[in-house]
Design a protein around this motif. Structure first.
Motif, PDB file in Angstrom:
ATOM      1  N   SER A  91       0.823  -1.197   0.000  1.00  8.72           N
ATOM      2  CA  SER A  91       0.000   0.000   0.000  1.00  8.72           C
ATOM      3  C   SER A  91       0.863   1.255   0.000  1.00  8.72           C
ATOM      4  CB  SER A  91      -0.933  -0.005   1.220  1.00  8.72           C
ATOM      5  OG  SER A  91      -1.826   1.077   1.171  1.00  8.72           O
ATOM      6  N   ASP A  92       1.946   1.228   0.782  1.00  2.43           N
ATOM      7  CA  ASP A  92       2.872   2.368   0.791  1.00  2.43           C
ATOM      8  C   ASP A  92       3.532   2.539  -0.577  1.00  2.43           C
ATOM      9  OD1 ASP A  92       2.290   2.910   3.423  1.00  2.43           O
ATOM     10  OD2 ASP A  92       4.061   1.890   4.222  1.00  2.43           O
ATOM     11  N   ARG A  93       3.900   1.442  -1.172  1.00  5.96           N
ATOM     12  CA  ARG A  93       4.573   1.493  -2.471  1.00  5.96           C
ATOM     13  C   ARG A  93       3.662   2.083  -3.556  1.00  5.96           C
ATOM     14  NH1 ARG A  93       6.609  -3.924  -5.760  1.00  5.96           N
ATOM     15  NH2 ARG A  93       6.754  -2.949  -7.825  1.00  5.96           N
ATOM     16  N   LEU A  94       2.374   1.743  -3.502  1.00  5.65           N
ATOM     17  CA  LEU A  94       1.443   2.142  -4.557  1.00  5.65           C
ATOM     18  C   LEU A  94       0.573   3.333  -4.173  1.00  5.65           C
ATOM     19  CD1 LEU A  94       0.237  -1.419  -5.639  1.00  5.65           C
ATOM     20  CD2 LEU A  94       2.060  -0.034  -6.663  1.00  5.65           C
ATOM     21  N   ARG A  95       0.889   3.960  -3.066  1.00 12.05           N
ATOM     22  CA  ARG A  95       0.042   5.033  -2.542  1.00 12.05           C
ATOM     23  C   ARG A  95      -0.227   6.096  -3.611  1.00 12.05           C
ATOM     24  NH1 ARG A  95      -1.195   5.913   2.460  1.00 12.05           N
ATOM     25  NH2 ARG A  95       0.548   4.640   3.224  1.00 12.05           N
ATOM     26  N   GLY A  96      -1.517   6.433  -3.769  1.00 13.80           N
ATOM     27  CA  GLY A  96      -1.900   7.439  -4.741  1.00 13.80           C
ATOM     28  C   GLY A  96      -2.087   6.904  -6.144  1.00 13.80           C
ATOM     29  N   GLY A  97      -1.836   5.605  -6.355  1.00 12.06           N
ATOM     30  CA  GLY A  97      -1.980   5.018  -7.676  1.00 12.06           C
ATOM     31  C   GLY A  97      -3.351   4.398  -7.899  1.00 12.06           C
ATOM     32  N   GLU A  98      -3.486   3.695  -9.001  1.00 15.16           N
ATOM     33  CA  GLU A  98      -4.765   3.093  -9.372  1.00 15.16           C
ATOM     34  C   GLU A  98      -5.037   1.781  -8.643  1.00 15.16           C
ATOM     35  OE1 GLU A  98      -7.086   4.323 -11.212  1.00 15.16           O
ATOM     36  OE2 GLU A  98      -6.009   6.118 -11.845  1.00 15.16           O
ATOM     37  N   VAL A  99      -3.991   1.190  -8.041  1.00 15.60           N
ATOM     38  CA  VAL A  99      -4.143  -0.111  -7.392  1.00 15.60           C
ATOM     39  C   VAL A  99      -4.036   0.054  -5.880  1.00 15.60           C
ATOM     40  CG1 VAL A  99      -3.285  -2.479  -7.250  1.00 15.60           C
ATOM     41  CG2 VAL A  99      -3.088  -1.205  -9.406  1.00 15.60           C
ATOM     42  N   ARG A 100      -5.007  -0.488  -5.169  1.00 17.55           N
ATOM     43  CA  ARG A 100      -4.985  -0.479  -3.703  1.00 17.55           C
ATOM     44  C   ARG A 100      -4.749  -1.896  -3.201  1.00 17.55           C
ATOM     45  NH1 ARG A 100     -10.224   3.411  -2.375  1.00 17.55           N
ATOM     46  NH2 ARG A 100      -9.383   5.293  -3.383  1.00 17.55           N
ATOM     47  N   VAL A 101      -3.961  -2.010  -2.150  1.00 21.08           N
ATOM     48  CA  VAL A 101      -3.688  -3.311  -1.536  1.00 21.08           C
ATOM     49  C   VAL A 101      -4.100  -3.253  -0.068  1.00 21.08           C
ATOM     50  CG1 VAL A 101      -1.958  -5.066  -1.035  1.00 21.08           C
ATOM     51  CG2 VAL A 101      -1.757  -3.686  -3.120  1.00 21.08           C
ATOM     52  N   GLU A 102      -4.926  -4.194   0.334  1.00 21.48           N
ATOM     53  CA  GLU A 102      -5.440  -4.258   1.702  1.00 21.48           C
ATOM     54  C   GLU A 102      -5.270  -5.671   2.240  1.00 21.48           C
ATOM     55  OE1 GLU A 102      -6.674  -1.333   2.554  1.00 21.48           O
ATOM     56  OE2 GLU A 102      -7.469  -0.420   0.723  1.00 21.48           O
ATOM     57  N   SER A 103      -5.367  -5.808   3.557  1.00 23.89           N
ATOM     58  CA  SER A 103      -5.490  -7.133   4.162  1.00 23.89           C
ATOM     59  C   SER A 103      -6.699  -7.118   5.079  1.00 23.89           C
ATOM     60  CB  SER A 103      -4.218  -7.518   4.936  1.00 23.89           C
ATOM     61  OG  SER A 103      -3.974  -6.609   6.000  1.00 23.89           O
ATOM     62  N   MET A 104      -7.176  -8.271   5.453  1.00 23.32           N
ATOM     63  CA  MET A 104      -8.369  -8.364   6.297  1.00 23.32           C
ATOM     64  C   MET A 104      -8.384  -9.714   6.987  1.00 23.32           C
ATOM     65  SD  MET A 104     -11.455  -9.701   3.926  1.00 23.32           S
ATOM     66  CE  MET A 104     -12.038 -10.552   5.389  1.00 23.32           C
ATOM     67  N   ARG A 158     -14.059  -0.146  -2.867  1.00 23.26           N
ATOM     68  CA  ARG A 158     -12.745   0.481  -2.777  1.00 23.26           C
ATOM     69  C   ARG A 158     -12.742   1.664  -1.807  1.00 23.26           C
ATOM     70  NH1 ARG A 158     -10.176   2.656  -6.885  1.00 23.26           N
ATOM     71  NH2 ARG A 158      -8.202   1.665  -6.459  1.00 23.26           N
ATOM     72  N   PRO A 159     -13.019   1.412  -0.518  1.00 23.51           N
ATOM     73  CA  PRO A 159     -13.063   2.504   0.459  1.00 23.51           C
ATOM     74  C   PRO A 159     -11.679   3.088   0.714  1.00 23.51           C
ATOM     75  CG  PRO A 159     -13.101   0.413   1.592  1.00 23.51           C
ATOM     76  CD  PRO A 159     -13.215   0.100   0.115  1.00 23.51           C
ATOM     77  N   GLU A 160     -11.656   4.330   1.153  1.00 25.30           N
ATOM     78  CA  GLU A 160     -10.401   4.971   1.525  1.00 25.30           C
ATOM     79  C   GLU A 160      -9.932   4.435   2.882  1.00 25.30           C
ATOM     80  OE1 GLU A 160      -8.578   7.040  -0.115  1.00 25.30           O
ATOM     81  OE2 GLU A 160      -9.884   7.625  -1.778  1.00 25.30           O
ATOM     82  N   SER A 161      -8.624   4.236   3.015  1.00 25.91           N
ATOM     83  CA  SER A 161      -8.045   3.885   4.313  1.00 25.91           C
ATOM     84  C   SER A 161      -7.734   5.174   5.051  1.00 25.91           C
ATOM     85  CB  SER A 161      -6.765   3.061   4.140  1.00 25.91           C
ATOM     86  OG  SER A 161      -7.056   1.808   3.562  1.00 25.91           O
ATOM     87  N   ALA A 162      -8.305   5.310   6.240  1.00 26.15           N
ATOM     88  CA  ALA A 162      -8.218   6.580   6.954  1.00 26.15           C
ATOM     89  C   ALA A 162      -6.967   6.726   7.805  1.00 26.15           C
ATOM     90  CB  ALA A 162      -9.458   6.753   7.839  1.00 26.15           C
ATOM     91  N   ASN A 163      -6.137   5.685   7.879  1.00 24.76           N
ATOM     92  CA  ASN A 163      -4.916   5.801   8.679  1.00 24.76           C
ATOM     93  C   ASN A 163      -3.786   5.047   7.985  1.00 24.76           C
ATOM     94  OD1 ASN A 163      -5.295   3.055   9.184  1.00 24.76           O
ATOM     95  ND2 ASN A 163      -6.362   3.427  11.112  1.00 24.76           N
TER      96      ASN A 163
END
Length: 323
Positions: free
Chosen positions: A221-234, A276-281
């Motif tokens: 997520s840090d690597r792609l921050r601001g790009g078209e691809v989001r990476v999350e875990s759950m 594709r929600p925004e991550s707030a932190n």
């Protein structure tokens, strides 16, 4: 703090209330709206580990939202069997059968090259394939099985599919972790990462690699921050699946009446890809449609130096970019 946030946090920390079917039964009263009907029409989603439990439920939910669903599993026969069942359950489903052992890095490279030649864009990947071996086993490349299936294979797959993910104009990658990751810290020494240290314990190996997934997702997520691809875990909570019954029979017997069904376990992954929600932190770890802390109160946040050592190992053994 609103009362619902307090209650939600108490559910999360109580484990039995938050992780079982009680959690979503209460949280549905305040959690974010469901994805809109047809919200994934014309979009492609890959689900790994798609022939059992949460993977099956996830694939059906994606199909019901209109996605073209790529069912990926190790067994061609199992993939074909579930594809037939999914087409029967969702007559409008557009299903593509895919075969790949996610833990075999050579197989991942071959499959990614093949998929990239067949599709122009990919809107989502859920890395759901899992393993909890009772004895230590290695992949053809010599990596511990759970590590390869949960960390190395998903990382390599994400790296190789970045071009088609980026072409989608908005894509999500989700790693299916586990609440069990709270029970362990990040391992950074090669023998620890590969679980060559001490007597092998399949449950502990599972927990270790689930912690690694959370760290890996944050790094991506840090690597792609601001790009078209989001990476999350759950994590899905405690879910009644064949894997739980086989690997944790005592837990399954005691907690059985309170375990979630697979659809409940799949819910947040589907929601993440569809909305594709925004991550707030700074963390990107979700459960029941809300961001969750990656450590308990007595645990320290990950040491950046240790994270760098872990990522360097993953990059080295997969032949990918060093972060």
């Amino acid at each position: 703090m609103p009362a619902t946030r307090v209650l939600d946090a108490l559910l999360d920390r109580s484990l039995v209330l938050g992780y079982t079917k009680i959690g979503p039964a209460l949280r549905r009263r305040w959690w974010p709206a469901d994805p809109a009907p047809g919200s994934l029409h014309g979009k492609r989603v890959v689900v790994t580990g798609a022939t059992s439990g949460i993977g099956e439920a996830m694939a059906q939910s994606f199909a019901e939202l209109g996605a073209t669903v790529h069912l990926l599993g190790r067994s061609r026969a199992k993939v074909a069997t579930y594809a037939e069942a999914l087409r029967s359950a969702v007559p409008t489903a557009d299903v593509v059968e895919e075969v790949c052992d996610v833990g075999d890095l050579d197989a991942v490279r071959a499959w990614c090259a093949d998929l990239s030649s067949r599709v122009d864009a990919l809107h989502g990947i859920v890395h759901n394939a899992g393993a909890m071996p009772k004895e230590r086993a290695e992949t053809p490349q010599g990596h511990e099985l759970a590590l390869a299936a949960h960390v190395l294979g998903p990382h390599l797959m994400t790296e190789l599919l970045l071009p088609v993910l980026g072409a989608a104009g908005g894509a999500s990658v989700v790693l299916m972790s586990s609440g069990g990751m709270y029970s362990t810290g990040l391992r950074v020494e090669p023998d620890e990462i590969e679980f060559r240290d001490g007597e092998y314990d399949g449950v502990q190996a599972y927990a270790r690699t689930k912690r690694m997934q959370v760290v890996l997702a944050e790094a991506w997520s840090d690597r792609l921050r601001g790009g078209e691809v989001r990476v999350e875990s759950m994590h899905p909570g405690w879910v009644a699946t064949p894997g739980v019954s086989d690997s944790l029979p005592r837990f399954d017997k005691v907690m059985g009446p309170l375990l979630r069904d697979p659809s409940s376990g799949a819910d947040t992954a589907v929601w993440l890809v569809a909305t594709r929600p925004e991550s707030a932190n700074s963390h990107h770890f979700w459960h029941d449609r809300a961001l969750r802390p990656t450590t308990y109160g007595w645990q320290r946040d990950e040491d950046p130096a240790r994270v760098s050592r872990f990522l360097a190992y993953v990059s080295a053994v997969t032949g990918t970019t060093v972060w």
